[in-house]
Design a protein around this motif. Structure first.
Motif, PDB file in Angstrom:
ATOM      1  N   MET A 183     -18.639-127.304 -52.097  1.00 23.43           N
ATOM      2  CA  MET A 183     -18.432-126.128 -51.246  1.00 23.43           C
ATOM      3  C   MET A 183     -16.948-125.877 -51.016  1.00 23.43           C
ATOM      4  O   MET A 183     -16.506-124.723 -50.946  1.00 23.43           O
ATOM      5  CB  MET A 183     -19.161-126.306 -49.906  1.00 23.43           C
ATOM      6  CG  MET A 183     -20.673-126.198 -49.995  1.00 23.43           C
ATOM      7  SD  MET A 183     -21.265-124.622 -50.667  1.00 23.43           S
ATOM      8  CE  MET A 183     -20.590-123.462 -49.481  1.00 23.43           C
ATOM      9  N   GLY A 184     -16.181-126.932 -50.910  1.00 17.61           N
ATOM     10  CA  GLY A 184     -14.736-126.780 -50.727  1.00 17.61           C
ATOM     11  C   GLY A 184     -14.114-126.014 -51.894  1.00 17.61           C
ATOM     12  O   GLY A 184     -13.328-125.079 -51.695  1.00 17.61           O
TER      13      GLY A 184
ATOM     14  N   VAL B 118     -19.025-113.284 -47.275  1.00 18.23           N
ATOM     15  CA  VAL B 118     -17.622-113.000 -46.959  1.00 18.23           C
ATOM     16  C   VAL B 118     -17.362-111.492 -46.896  1.00 18.23           C
ATOM     17  O   VAL B 118     -16.728-111.000 -45.960  1.00 18.23           O
ATOM     18  CB  VAL B 118     -16.687-113.674 -48.002  1.00 18.23           C
ATOM     19  CG1 VAL B 118     -15.267-113.160 -47.886  1.00 18.23           C
ATOM     20  CG2 VAL B 118     -16.726-115.183 -47.820  1.00 18.23           C
ATOM     21  N   ALA B 119     -17.885-110.747 -47.879  1.00 21.96           N
ATOM     22  CA  ALA B 119     -17.660-109.295 -47.883  1.00 21.96           C
ATOM     23  C   ALA B 119     -18.242-108.663 -46.625  1.00 21.96           C
ATOM     24  O   ALA B 119     -17.610-107.802 -46.000  1.00 21.96           O
ATOM     25  CB  ALA B 119     -18.297-108.675 -49.130  1.00 21.96           C
ATOM     26  N   ALA B 120     -19.435-109.123 -46.238  1.00 24.69           N
ATOM     27  CA  ALA B 120     -20.055-108.558 -45.031  1.00 24.69           C
ATOM     28  C   ALA B 120     -19.241-108.913 -43.794  1.00 24.69           C
ATOM     29  O   ALA B 120     -19.072-108.094 -42.884  1.00 24.69           O
ATOM     30  CB  ALA B 120     -21.493-109.076 -44.892  1.00 24.69           C
ATOM     31  N   THR B 121     -18.715-110.130 -43.769  1.00 19.96           N
ATOM     32  CA  THR B 121     -17.921-110.571 -42.627  1.00 19.96           C
ATOM     33  C   THR B 121     -16.623-109.763 -42.517  1.00 19.96           C
ATOM     34  O   THR B 121     -16.213-109.371 -41.419  1.00 19.96           O
ATOM     35  CB  THR B 121     -17.570-112.078 -42.776  1.00 19.96           C
ATOM     36  OG1 THR B 121     -18.747-112.776 -43.155  1.00 19.96           O
ATOM     37  CG2 THR B 121     -17.048-112.644 -41.497  1.00 19.96           C
TER      38      THR B 121
ATOM     39  N   ILE C 103     -14.498-119.608 -42.665  1.00 24.16           N
ATOM     40  CA  ILE C 103     -15.462-119.684 -41.559  1.00 24.16           C
ATOM     41  C   ILE C 103     -16.893-119.572 -42.092  1.00 24.16           C
ATOM     42  O   ILE C 103     -17.759-120.400 -41.781  1.00 24.16           O
ATOM     43  CB  ILE C 103     -15.157-118.606 -40.500  1.00 24.16           C
ATOM     44  CG1 ILE C 103     -13.825-118.947 -39.819  1.00 24.16           C
ATOM     45  CG2 ILE C 103     -16.287-118.539 -39.473  1.00 24.16           C
ATOM     46  CD1 ILE C 103     -13.399-117.979 -38.750  1.00 24.16           C
ATOM     47  N   SER C 104     -17.154-118.599 -42.973  1.00 27.95           N
ATOM     48  CA  SER C 104     -18.546-118.501 -43.446  1.00 27.95           C
ATOM     49  C   SER C 104     -18.894-119.644 -44.390  1.00 27.95           C
ATOM     50  O   SER C 104     -20.007-120.150 -44.368  1.00 27.95           O
ATOM     51  CB  SER C 104     -18.852-117.133 -44.068  1.00 27.95           C
ATOM     52  OG  SER C 104     -17.758-116.591 -44.721  1.00 27.95           O
ATOM     53  N   GLY C 105     -17.917-120.077 -45.189  1.00 27.21           N
ATOM     54  CA  GLY C 105     -18.189-121.197 -46.083  1.00 27.21           C
ATOM     55  C   GLY C 105     -18.551-122.468 -45.324  1.00 27.21           C
ATOM     56  O   GLY C 105     -19.485-123.189 -45.693  1.00 27.21           O
TER      57      GLY C 105
ATOM     58  N   ARG D 215      -9.453-112.083 -45.746  1.00 27.03           N
ATOM     59  CA  ARG D 215     -10.354-112.757 -46.678  1.00 27.03           C
ATOM     60  C   ARG D 215     -10.358-114.278 -46.501  1.00 27.03           C
ATOM     61  O   ARG D 215     -11.395-114.928 -46.519  1.00 27.03           O
ATOM     62  CB  ARG D 215      -9.952-112.385 -48.109  1.00 27.03           C
ATOM     63  CG  ARG D 215     -10.584-113.217 -49.184  1.00 27.03           C
ATOM     64  CD  ARG D 215     -10.343-112.625 -50.545  1.00 27.03           C
ATOM     65  NE  ARG D 215     -11.185-111.467 -50.770  1.00 27.03           N
ATOM     66  CZ  ARG D 215     -12.453-111.560 -51.192  1.00 27.03           C
ATOM     67  NH1 ARG D 215     -13.016-112.717 -51.396  1.00 27.03           N
ATOM     68  NH2 ARG D 215     -13.149-110.467 -51.379  1.00 27.03           N
ATOM     69  N   ARG D 216      -9.167-114.834 -46.351  1.00 23.10           N
ATOM     70  CA  ARG D 216      -9.046-116.287 -46.237  1.00 23.10           C
ATOM     71  C   ARG D 216      -9.849-116.819 -45.051  1.00 23.10           C
ATOM     72  O   ARG D 216     -10.655-117.735 -45.179  1.00 23.10           O
ATOM     73  CB  ARG D 216      -7.568-116.617 -46.046  1.00 23.10           C
ATOM     74  CG  ARG D 216      -7.105-117.898 -46.608  1.00 23.10           C
ATOM     75  CD  ARG D 216      -5.568-117.883 -46.715  1.00 23.10           C
ATOM     76  NE  ARG D 216      -5.151-117.360 -48.000  1.00 23.10           N
ATOM     77  CZ  ARG D 216      -5.254-118.037 -49.136  1.00 23.10           C
ATOM     78  NH1 ARG D 216      -5.781-119.258 -49.134  1.00 23.10           N
ATOM     79  NH2 ARG D 216      -4.871-117.522 -50.266  1.00 23.10           N
TER      80      ARG D 216
END
Ligand code: PHE
Length: 444
Positions: A148-149, A328-331, A345-347, A339-340
């Motif tokens: 995931m990282g 991410v796009a939705a966030t 946060i979502s990841g 983006r970062r």
């Protein structure tokens, strides 16, 4: 909506390879192989092809059309064309991305571990026990976190300099590896039994309800449809891109890779006498049978095995990227974050949910059933109904950049009638299996 210019793909092939990267993944190799074995060979493969053509292609074009037209993530895109009420469907997509990536990251971690061990240590002499030990528990959690990282770092890098750059190198490498292994498998003595097993068509299987349901779910999963991944990638496309052509290129590449993966896995396994391992048809089958086969092949096996698991890592990673990108796009659309920040946060939130799957294979299995049978098939139904019935001028929108043709009217017809009927049927008939798994988990 931010005032900043929206990111864009740097080139047509960058987008196409990233979309193929999303589609080609564990679904084509791990899930496709074990389901084909479990569901009895070519009948399953044939149905999966039928669903790809009849349902996959129309829904793929629908997602591309929505994404490119709205130039926004799933929630905002549905809101753009359907008003506030339809944003809910986009929220379901984001939830699906969350759920799928939570366990996908766990399996991605296994592939990472297998690749690293194949390269540096070699294959274990007791693959069954080995898999048991690393598939759930702290080991599993550790590899999931690493996987995931890497995913988060790439998505944080952005569309052009993160996702596109990785896909342009990774996807051609993956193709080369699996074709090479498939050719090598062909030269092995005894591989014929593998082809016979894989390509043997039994009508009885093609008519079985569970095989039909599994093939439909597999088509959605493998093509990355029904949860806005393709939609989101399309939102970074320039207006003049040729959506009809890309629909075919992406879908056929995806089917092609799955098919070739079968030509690689089954001959290998049968030539080396591991048939009974794969016939068990469990989620661990590939991770047990193949290492056994590679081990018995000596140094060549080590080389081929390393290449195989490396290809699996690449496939898993480029798919995980697209799953995270949906969230991410939705966030970014919703909170206006950079983006970062959105990626980290979502990841991390997804990784947290995945801890559950990392510690319990039954949760992983249930998440997979729920995600595919309910979310993806249901999501595909939502998209078909939305684009077929609600969106004002889907044919005109899809035709931009393509040659207008009367085929697009056929596309709308499929979305209006054929796809919804087929998907309601599939959805309904998948409920017992999902329910069984849920009950088994809760009852224990
Ligand atoms: N298509 C990917 C695979 O085959 C999985 C996936 C599903 C990715 C849905 C994105 C969205 O592994």
């Amino acid at each position: 909506m931010t005032t900043q210019a929206r990111e864009q793909w740097r080139s047509r092939w960058g987008f196409v390879l990233a979309a193929i990267g999303s589609a080609v993944g564990l679904g084509n190799m791990w899930r496709f192989s074990y389901l084909t074995a479990e569901m009895g060979g070519a009948a399953f493969v044939g149905l999966y092809l039928v669903f790809t053509l009849l349902i996959g292609l129309p829904v793929m074009l629908a997602e591309l059309t929505l994404g490119r037209g709205a130039r926004a993530g799933p929630v905002a895109a549905l809101g753009h064309y359907g008003g506030p009420a339809w944003r809910g469907l986009g929220v379901v997509f984001v939830a699906a991305g969350f759920l799928i990536l939570s366990y996908y990251g766990v399996i991605g971690g296994w592939t990472l571990r297998y690749a690293a061990e194949a390269i540096w240590i070699g294959f274990p002499t007791d693959p069954g026990d080995h898999f048991g030990a690393l598939a759930s528990g702290w080991d599993s959690l550790a590899t999931q976190v690493v996987f995931m990282g890497i995913t988060i770092v790439i998505v944080a890098g952005g569309i052009g300099s993160g996702i596109e750059r990785v896909a342009r190198i990774a996807m051609p490498a993956l193709f080369a590896i699996i074709v090479a292994i498939a050719v090598y498998a062909f030269t092995l003595e005894g591989s014929g039994a593998g082809y016979r097993y894989y390509l043997n068509f039994e009508l009885r299987n093609a008519l079985a309800l569970d095989v039909v349901v599994a093939a439909a779910g597999q088509a959605f999963f493998s093509l990355s449809l029904g949860m806005g991944a393709i939609l989101t990638f399309a939102s970074y496309l320039p207006r003049e891109s040729h959506l009809v052509r890309e629909t075919f290129v992406i879908s056929f590449s995806d089917f092609g890779v799955a098919f070739v993966a079968g030509l690689m896995v089954f001959p290998l396994i049968f030539a080396l006498g591991m048939a009974n391992e794969i016939e068990a048809g469990t989620i661990g089958a590939l991770f047990v049978a193949l290492p056994k086969a590679f081990l018995s092949m000596g140094p060549v096996g080590r080389l081929i095995g390393s290449a195989f698991f490396l290809a699996l890592v690449v496939g898993a990673l480029t798919s995980a990227i697209s799953l995270l990108e949906v969230v991410v796009a939705a966030t970014i659309d919703r909170f206006g974050w950079g983006r970062r920040r959105a990626a980290w946060i979502s990841g991390l939130a997804v990784t947290g949910l995945g801890v559950w799957s990392a510690f319990d294979l039954r949760v992983l299995d249930l998440a997979d059933s729920l995600a595919i049978n309910l979310f993806l098939v249901g999501g595909g139904l939502g998209i078909a109904v939305f684009v077929g019935w609600i969106m004002a001028d889907p044919v005109g929108e899809a035709a931009i950049g393509s040659r207008p043709s009367f085929w697009l009217e056929g596309w709308r017809f499929l979305l209006r009638f054929v796809v919804p009927v087929a998907l309601v049927f599939v959805l309904w008939n998948s409920l017992p299996e999902t329910w069984e798994k849920l009950r088994a988990l809760l009852g224990s």
